[in-house]
Motif scaffolding. Sequence first.
Motif, PDB file in Angstrom:
ATOM      1  N   UNK A 168       0.834  -1.204   0.000  1.00  0.00           N
ATOM      2  CA  UNK A 168       0.000   0.000   0.000  1.00  0.00           C
ATOM      3  C   UNK A 168       0.873   1.261   0.000  1.00  0.00           C
ATOM      4  N   UNK A 169       1.908   1.254   0.828  1.00  0.00           N
ATOM      5  CA  UNK A 169       2.706   2.463   1.028  1.00  0.00           C
ATOM      6  C   UNK A 169       3.921   2.563   0.120  1.00  0.00           C
ATOM      7  N   UNK A 170       4.311   1.462  -0.508  1.00  0.00           N
ATOM      8  CA  UNK A 170       5.429   1.504  -1.434  1.00  0.00           C
ATOM      9  C   UNK A 170       6.701   0.866  -0.906  1.00  0.00           C
ATOM     10  N   UNK A 171       7.628   0.684  -1.815  1.00  0.00           N
ATOM     11  CA  UNK A 171       8.884  -0.025  -1.549  1.00  0.00           C
ATOM     12  C   UNK A 171       9.706   0.627  -0.437  1.00  0.00           C
ATOM     13  N   UNK A 172       9.632   1.953  -0.341  1.00  0.00           N
ATOM     14  CA  UNK A 172      10.422   2.669   0.664  1.00  0.00           C
ATOM     15  C   UNK A 172      10.118   2.160   2.081  1.00  0.00           C
ATOM     16  N   UNK A 173       8.890   1.779   2.337  1.00  0.00           N
ATOM     17  CA  UNK A 173       8.512   1.250   3.656  1.00  0.00           C
ATOM     18  C   UNK A 173       9.274  -0.038   3.943  1.00  0.00           C
ATOM     19  N   UNK A 174       9.405  -0.898   2.948  1.00  0.00           N
ATOM     20  CA  UNK A 174      10.142  -2.149   3.117  1.00  0.00           C
ATOM     21  C   UNK A 174      11.632  -1.874   3.317  1.00  0.00           C
TER      22      UNK A 174
END
Length: 189
Positions: A168-174
């Motif tokens: 939902x929030x995008x790769x940056x969160x990972x």
Amino acid sequence: MNQTNQQILHYASIFLQSRGYNGFSYKDISQKLGIKNAAIHNYYPKKEDLVAALLEDSRKKITANFAQVVESGGTAREQLQSYFDYTLKEFDEGKCICPPGSIILDFEELPEKVQKQGLLLLDEILVWISTVLKTGLEQGEFNFSGSVDERAELVVGILIGTRQLSSIKGRKTLVTSIYLIKSDLGWKD
């Protein structure tokens, strides 16, 4: 394994890891392959057979990958980094949910053979990460308190949850979560 069977497993994996167990059907796979549902039933009479085979295949692949990483002789940090890289690669391929995470939501309602394969896969991952963390502690690469097994569960739990949140929030969160895991382990670059 013939090409049709490989393609069935390929699309089942994509659907399972992006939609979860109840989020896809044989119709979804058959449409992608341009075949009839009956053709899939020839390989896997029931969806539980397909998903159990898929989870078993995932376990075999990740076990082989872990063995290859260990044989490469890398440090504990390099080994754990390979797992983080694998996680990011799968996410980038659209597999927002890891295989164990893909069955968590419906776990209690899943057929026993799917539960069993899911737990075997999860245990394989936890044992390997525990081993890497223990080695890293012994060699001074990591610095954390508490048991190695509990820390491995924390690492896996964070990655399972973050992969879903990242969808939902995008790769940056990972990426941020991986950075925080490293920090928690006392990993200094």
